[in-house]
Design a protein around this motif. Structure first.
Motif, PDB file in Angstrom:
ATOM      1  N   GLU A  86       3.586  10.298 -14.273  1.00 12.69           N
ATOM      2  CA  GLU A  86       5.044  10.159 -14.236  1.00 12.69           C
ATOM      3  C   GLU A  86       5.518   8.857 -14.881  1.00 12.69           C
ATOM      4  O   GLU A  86       6.710   8.566 -14.858  1.00 12.69           O
ATOM      5  CB  GLU A  86       5.533  10.230 -12.785  1.00 12.69           C
ATOM      6  N   LYS A  87       4.574   8.090 -15.431  1.00 10.88           N
ATOM      7  CA  LYS A  87       4.926   6.830 -16.112  1.00 10.88           C
ATOM      8  C   LYS A  87       5.721   5.893 -15.198  1.00 10.88           C
ATOM      9  O   LYS A  87       6.772   5.358 -15.569  1.00 10.88           O
ATOM     10  CB  LYS A  87       5.693   7.110 -17.413  1.00 10.88           C
ATOM     11  N   CYS A  88       5.200   5.707 -13.985  1.00 13.84           N
ATOM     12  CA  CYS A  88       5.851   4.824 -13.022  1.00 13.84           C
ATOM     13  C   CYS A  88       5.591   3.365 -13.391  1.00 13.84           C
ATOM     14  O   CYS A  88       4.540   3.020 -13.931  1.00 13.84           O
ATOM     15  CB  CYS A  88       5.360   5.118 -11.608  1.00 13.84           C
ATOM     16  N   ASP A  89       6.561   2.502 -13.088  1.00 15.64           N
ATOM     17  CA  ASP A  89       6.467   1.081 -13.420  1.00 15.64           C
ATOM     18  C   ASP A  89       5.988   0.234 -12.253  1.00 15.64           C
ATOM     19  O   ASP A  89       5.535  -0.894 -12.444  1.00 15.64           O
ATOM     20  CB  ASP A  89       7.839   0.546 -13.856  1.00 15.64           C
ATOM     21  N   LEU A  90       6.123   0.748 -11.041  1.00 15.15           N
ATOM     22  CA  LEU A  90       5.788  -0.029  -9.841  1.00 15.15           C
ATOM     23  C   LEU A  90       5.316   0.918  -8.759  1.00 15.15           C
ATOM     24  O   LEU A  90       5.925   1.968  -8.535  1.00 15.15           O
ATOM     25  CB  LEU A  90       7.015  -0.813  -9.364  1.00 15.15           C
ATOM     26  N   ILE A  91       4.238   0.534  -8.080  1.00 20.12           N
ATOM     27  CA  ILE A  91       3.739   1.285  -6.926  1.00 20.12           C
ATOM     28  C   ILE A  91       4.055   0.488  -5.673  1.00 20.12           C
ATOM     29  O   ILE A  91       3.767  -0.707  -5.596  1.00 20.12           O
ATOM     30  CB  ILE A  91       2.222   1.541  -7.035  1.00 20.12           C
ATOM     31  N   VAL A  92       4.650   1.153  -4.685  1.00 20.46           N
ATOM     32  CA  VAL A  92       4.981   0.515  -3.414  1.00 20.46           C
ATOM     33  C   VAL A  92       4.124   1.144  -2.320  1.00 20.46           C
ATOM     34  O   VAL A  92       4.086   2.373  -2.188  1.00 20.46           O
ATOM     35  CB  VAL A  92       6.473   0.677  -3.075  1.00 20.46           C
ATOM     36  N   LEU A  93       3.453   0.293  -1.559  1.00 24.99           N
ATOM     37  CA  LEU A  93       2.556   0.742  -0.503  1.00 24.99           C
ATOM     38  C   LEU A  93       2.934   0.092   0.814  1.00 24.99           C
ATOM     39  O   LEU A  93       3.388  -1.056   0.851  1.00 24.99           O
ATOM     40  CB  LEU A  93       1.100   0.375  -0.819  1.00 24.99           C
ATOM     41  N   GLY A  94       2.708   0.821   1.902  1.00 25.71           N
ATOM     42  CA  GLY A  94       2.837   0.238   3.227  1.00 25.71           C
ATOM     43  C   GLY A  94       1.477  -0.169   3.738  1.00 25.71           C
ATOM     44  O   GLY A  94       0.444   0.266   3.225  1.00 25.71           O
ATOM     45  N   GLU A  95       1.485  -0.993   4.771  1.00 35.19           N
ATOM     46  CA  GLU A  95       0.197  -1.498   5.265  1.00 35.19           C
ATOM     47  C   GLU A  95       0.370  -2.038   6.669  1.00 35.19           C
ATOM     48  O   GLU A  95       1.388  -2.646   6.981  1.00 35.19           O
ATOM     49  CB  GLU A  95      -0.277  -2.601   4.327  1.00 35.19           C
ATOM     50  N   THR A  96      -0.612  -1.795   7.538  1.00 36.56           N
ATOM     51  CA  THR A  96      -0.532  -2.302   8.898  1.00 36.56           C
ATOM     52  C   THR A  96      -0.880  -3.778   8.910  1.00 36.56           C
ATOM     53  O   THR A  96      -1.351  -4.337   7.920  1.00 36.56           O
ATOM     54  CB  THR A  96      -1.515  -1.556   9.816  1.00 36.56           C
ATOM     55  N   ARG A  97      -0.678  -4.402  10.068  1.00 40.32           N
ATOM     56  CA  ARG A  97      -1.010  -5.813  10.185  1.00 40.32           C
ATOM     57  C   ARG A  97      -2.467  -6.030  10.588  1.00 40.32           C
ATOM     58  O   ARG A  97      -2.869  -7.144  10.874  1.00 40.32           O
ATOM     59  CB  ARG A  97      -0.083  -6.506  11.191  1.00 40.32           C
ATOM     60  N   GLN A  98      -3.235  -4.970  10.626  1.00 44.79           N
ATOM     61  CA  GLN A  98      -4.662  -5.133  10.833  1.00 44.79           C
ATOM     62  C   GLN A  98      -5.267  -5.750   9.583  1.00 44.79           C
ATOM     63  O   GLN A  98      -4.664  -5.765   8.514  1.00 44.79           O
ATOM     64  CB  GLN A  98      -5.320  -3.779  11.109  1.00 44.79           C
ATOM     65  N   ARG A  99      -6.465  -6.241   9.697  1.00 41.87           N
ATOM     66  CA  ARG A  99      -7.105  -6.888   8.568  1.00 41.87           C
ATOM     67  C   ARG A  99      -7.194  -5.924   7.403  1.00 41.87           C
ATOM     68  O   ARG A  99      -7.677  -4.805   7.527  1.00 41.87           O
ATOM     69  CB  ARG A  99      -8.506  -7.363   8.962  1.00 41.87           C
ATOM     70  N   LEU A 100      -6.692  -6.351   6.241  1.00 42.95           N
ATOM     71  CA  LEU A 100      -6.558  -5.460   5.080  1.00 42.95           C
ATOM     72  C   LEU A 100      -7.898  -5.030   4.535  1.00 42.95           C
ATOM     73  O   LEU A 100      -8.122  -3.870   4.231  1.00 42.95           O
ATOM     74  CB  LEU A 100      -5.751  -6.171   3.996  1.00 42.95           C
ATOM     75  N   PHE A 101      -8.821  -5.954   4.403  1.00 43.96           N
ATOM     76  CA  PHE A 101     -10.066  -5.639   3.717  1.00 43.96           C
ATOM     77  C   PHE A 101     -11.237  -5.603   4.702  1.00 43.96           C
ATOM     78  O   PHE A 101     -11.518  -6.580   5.371  1.00 43.96           O
ATOM     79  CB  PHE A 101     -10.370  -6.695   2.640  1.00 43.96           C
ATOM     80  N   GLY A 102     -11.881  -4.457   4.746  1.00 43.10           N
ATOM     81  CA  GLY A 102     -13.096  -4.367   5.530  1.00 43.10           C
ATOM     82  C   GLY A 102     -14.225  -5.074   4.804  1.00 43.10           C
ATOM     83  O   GLY A 102     -14.154  -5.335   3.617  1.00 43.10           O
ATOM     84  N   PRO A 103     -15.304  -5.383   5.508  1.00 44.89           N
ATOM     85  CA  PRO A 103     -16.391  -6.119   4.875  1.00 44.89           C
ATOM     86  C   PRO A 103     -17.143  -5.324   3.828  1.00 44.89           C
ATOM     87  O   PRO A 103     -17.721  -5.886   2.907  1.00 44.89           O
ATOM     88  CB  PRO A 103     -17.299  -6.470   6.070  1.00 44.89           C
ATOM     89  N   ILE A 104     -17.128  -3.995   3.938  1.00 48.39           N
ATOM     90  CA  ILE A 104     -17.935  -3.189   3.016  1.00 48.39           C
ATOM     91  C   ILE A 104     -17.104  -2.068   2.390  1.00 48.39           C
ATOM     92  O   ILE A 104     -17.038  -1.931   1.179  1.00 48.39           O
ATOM     93  CB  ILE A 104     -19.161  -2.581   3.743  1.00 48.39           C
ATOM     94  N   ILE A 105     -16.453  -1.266   3.232  1.00 48.05           N
ATOM     95  CA  ILE A 105     -15.773  -0.069   2.753  1.00 48.05           C
ATOM     96  C   ILE A 105     -14.465  -0.441   2.073  1.00 48.05           C
ATOM     97  O   ILE A 105     -13.654  -1.182   2.611  1.00 48.05           O
ATOM     98  CB  ILE A 105     -15.518   0.902   3.916  1.00 48.05           C
ATOM     99  N   GLU A 106     -14.248   0.116   0.900  1.00 46.92           N
ATOM    100  CA  GLU A 106     -13.029  -0.127   0.157  1.00 46.92           C
ATOM    101  C   GLU A 106     -12.026   0.971   0.498  1.00 46.92           C
ATOM    102  O   GLU A 106     -12.274   2.142   0.286  1.00 46.92           O
ATOM    103  CB  GLU A 106     -13.312  -0.135  -1.338  1.00 46.92           C
ATOM    104  N   GLY A 107     -10.877   0.582   1.049  1.00 42.11           N
ATOM    105  CA  GLY A 107      -9.878   1.540   1.472  1.00 42.11           C
ATOM    106  C   GLY A 107      -8.912   1.907   0.370  1.00 42.11           C
ATOM    107  O   GLY A 107      -9.029   1.469  -0.783  1.00 42.11           O
ATOM    108  N   THR A 108      -7.901   2.709   0.745  1.00 45.02           N
ATOM    109  CA  THR A 108      -6.929   3.196  -0.229  1.00 45.02           C
ATOM    110  C   THR A 108      -6.182   2.056  -0.901  1.00 45.02           C
ATOM    111  O   THR A 108      -6.033   2.027  -2.126  1.00 45.02           O
ATOM    112  CB  THR A 108      -5.929   4.138   0.465  1.00 45.02           C
ATOM    113  N   VAL A 109      -5.684   1.103  -0.111  1.00 43.82           N
ATOM    114  CA  VAL A 109      -4.913  -0.006  -0.669  1.00 43.82           C
ATOM    115  C   VAL A 109      -5.748  -0.797  -1.661  1.00 43.82           C
ATOM    116  O   VAL A 109      -5.292  -1.121  -2.771  1.00 43.82           O
ATOM    117  CB  VAL A 109      -4.389  -0.923   0.447  1.00 43.82           C
ATOM    118  N   GLU A 110      -6.976  -1.123  -1.282  1.00 45.09           N
ATOM    119  CA  GLU A 110      -7.837  -1.897  -2.178  1.00 45.09           C
ATOM    120  C   GLU A 110      -8.091  -1.172  -3.491  1.00 45.09           C
ATOM    121  O   GLU A 110      -8.068  -1.777  -4.566  1.00 45.09           O
ATOM    122  CB  GLU A 110      -9.178  -2.203  -1.500  1.00 45.09           C
TER     123      GLU A 110
END
Length: 305
Positions: free
Chosen positions: A111-135
């Motif tokens: 769709e040729k989008c210029d900006l992606i907007v994501l929501g996120e909880t206040r839990q720790r964003l990055f796990g030590p090993i597994i890469e999540g959707t946001v990452e």
């Protein structure tokens, strides 16, 4: 000679990624505010990662399917009911095949989008090993990504731009200064000196800070902005890890958006050894990762013999 001023066009298509939970409500509200401000189209994507219903043996198929509608139909119904997408004039994308991150990136490209907007909880964003959707989205997105953490009570008013004096940081500064023209900006460089615990009050540490402050002034002066916009940018040098210094400034000064430049290779390329991962994880407010433009390579000129 007339000073060059770069013109940054606001995004014309904003892609909101949602999982239809309350965790994404703040991202929806911010995406709506930005779309209205920039007169941009709003696209909404949701990935349905479930198997289609199968009719059990001996059960009336029509009755069963009425009670268990296909996942796509149910998602569309919920989006229209809960998000009011019909009233918003938003375009809905429901992906039943791809995992969330590939689905988001696929829609953004198609769709040729210029900006992606994501929501996120206040839990720790990055796990030590597994890469999540946001990452995954942040690392692979070809466009800038805005992660929304705070409730959007008003347009962004106070921007904190982090810099390491790279071209990516320079692009992020110009992008933010133009896109949010009414917001105040603080440009920060944080440094960690070798053996800094022994040098906190020595002339060497003060000299280091003075040199970095001069480099900040040079960076602002080199930015392709109007003289008035340059004059409005505050600069600060902090002694300490960038993630800690950015976080402290936000908590003490109330910056509502932090802006950093994302390298073309991906802001999380050095996830386990660099600063980018720790910076994104430490920011307690909204954060915009500006995807830097890759300069075109110079044309090859054959050597004459």
């Amino acid at each position: 000679m007339t000073e060059q001023v770069e013109t940054v066009r606001p995004p014309t298509r904003i892609l909101l990624a949602t999982d239809l939970t309350s965790q994404c409500d703040r991202a929806l509200d911010r995406a709506l505010q930005l779309a209205k401000e920039w007169r941009a189209e709003l696209q909404i994507v949701h990935a349905v990662n479930v198997e289609p219903p199968s009719v059990p043996a001996g059960v009336n198929a029509l009755d069963y399917l009425q009670r268990h509608p296909p996942a796509r139909n149910e998602v569309l119904r919920l989006m229209r009911r809960d998000l009011g997408t019909d009233e918003l004039g938003a375009t809905i994308h429901v992906d039943e095949e791809l995992a969330p991150a590939p689905a988001i990136l696929s829609v953004a490209e198609r769709e040729k989008c210029d900006l992606i907007v994501l929501g996120e909880t206040r839990q720790r964003l990055f796990g030590p090993i597994i890469e999540g959707t946001v990452e995954q989205v942040v690392r692979k997105s070809p466009v800038s990504v805005l992660m929304v953490r705070d409730r959007p009570r008003h347009p962004y008013r106070h921007l904190l731009v982090g810099t390491d004096f790279t071209d990516e940081a320079q692009q992020a500064l110009v992008f933010a200064a133009q896109l949010f023209g009414d917001a105040s900006i603080t440009l920060m460089h944080a440094y960690s000196m070798p053996y800094s615990s022994l040098l906190d009050s020595t002339p060497e540490s003060h000299g280091w800070a003075a040199r970095d402050m001069e480099k900040l002034r040079e960076q602002v002066e080199a930015a392709r902005l109007s003289p008035d916009r340059k004059a409005s940018i505050r600069t600060t040098v902090e002694a300490g890890p960038p993630n800690a210094m950015l976080r402290r400034y936000i908590l003490e000064k109330g910056a509502d958006l932090t802006v950093i430049g994302a390298h073309p290779r991906g802001v999380l390329f050095d996830a386990f050894v660099g600063n980018s991962r720790r910076i994104v994880d430490a920011i307690p407010s909204d954060i915009l990762m500006v995807r830097a433009a890759v300069p075109s390579p110079a044309p090859f000129a054959p050597t004459e013999t």
